[in-house]
Design a protein around this motif. Sequence first.
Motif, short mmCIF file in Angstrom:
data_model
loop_
_atom_site.label_atom_id
_atom_site.label_comp_id
_atom_site.label_asym_id
_atom_site.label_seq_id
_atom_site.Cartn_x
_atom_site.Cartn_y
_atom_site.Cartn_z
N GLY A 35 38.70 47.12 44.08
CA GLY A 35 38.02 46.17 44.95
C GLY A 35 36.54 45.97 44.66
N SER A 36 36.04 46.56 43.59
CA SER A 36 34.62 46.44 43.27
C SER A 36 34.24 45.08 42.71
CB SER A 36 34.20 47.53 42.27
OG SER A 36 34.36 48.80 42.84
N ILE A 37 35.19 44.42 42.06
CA ILE A 37 34.94 43.10 41.48
C ILE A 37 35.84 42.10 42.18
CG2 ILE A 37 34.94 41.69 39.40
CD1 ILE A 37 34.66 44.25 37.76
N ARG A 38 35.23 41.00 42.64
CA ARG A 38 35.98 39.94 43.32
C ARG A 38 35.55 38.59 42.75
NH1 ARG A 38 37.89 42.40 48.23
NH2 ARG A 38 36.79 44.33 48.60
N THR A 89 41.46 33.58 45.70
CA THR A 89 40.61 34.75 45.48
C THR A 89 41.40 35.81 44.73
OG1 THR A 89 41.22 35.80 47.58
CG2 THR A 89 39.28 34.32 47.59
N GLY A 90 40.66 36.70 44.12
CA GLY A 90 41.28 37.81 43.41
C GLY A 90 40.32 38.97 43.32
N GLU A 91 40.85 40.13 42.99
CA GLU A 91 40.02 41.33 42.89
C GLU A 91 40.72 42.37 42.03
OE1 GLU A 91 40.63 43.88 46.76
OE2 GLU A 91 40.49 41.74 47.25
N VAL A 148 32.30 36.71 42.82
CA VAL A 148 31.77 36.89 44.17
C VAL A 148 30.97 38.18 44.23
CG1 VAL A 148 32.37 37.19 46.61
CG2 VAL A 148 33.65 35.57 45.20
N THR A 149 31.55 39.28 43.77
CA THR A 149 30.84 40.57 43.73
C THR A 149 31.27 41.34 42.50
OG1 THR A 149 32.57 41.70 45.00
CG2 THR A 149 30.73 40.80 46.26
#
Length: 133
Positions: A11-14, A5-7, A54-55
Motif C-alpha cells: 500500500g505504499s505506492i498508489r 485506482t491501484g496500489e 498518487v503516493t
Amino acid sequence: MSDITGECFCGSIRYQVKGGLHDARSCHCSRCRKAFSAQASAYAVVRAHEFSWVTGEQLLTSYVGEHGFGLQFCSKCGSTLTGVFKDQVHGVTLGCVNGDPKVSISRHIFVGSKAAWELIPEGVVQFDEMPPV
C-alpha cells in the motif's frame, strides 16, 4: 467514467487512471513468467496522460530493457505495478488494480512458449506469438 485506482501489496505506492484501461491481455512468454512470478502476465494499456502517481512514487524501482520496454515495481514489497515504454507509463498490471477495472482479458499471447505445466481453457482467444496488427 470514474477513476481507476491501484496500489502495491504493502500500500505504499498508489496510482490513479482518469479514463479507461484498454487492450487487456495475458502474455505467456518466458520473460513475462519471470517478471510477474506467475504462469503469465495480466496487463492492460493506459493512455500516459490519464495516468498519475498518487503516493509513493519515490519508492518505485524500474527495470528497462534494451528496447525501451520495462516494468516499475515497489522497492518495499516487490509488486509489479506498471509497464513503461520510452520513460512513459504504458499500462498497468491488472493484479494491482482496485475493484472492477471494467476491462476483460481479450487475448492470450505467446501461448506457443507457455509453461509446460500450464493449462489454458478451450475457447479463449490465443496466439502462438504476437497477433497481427
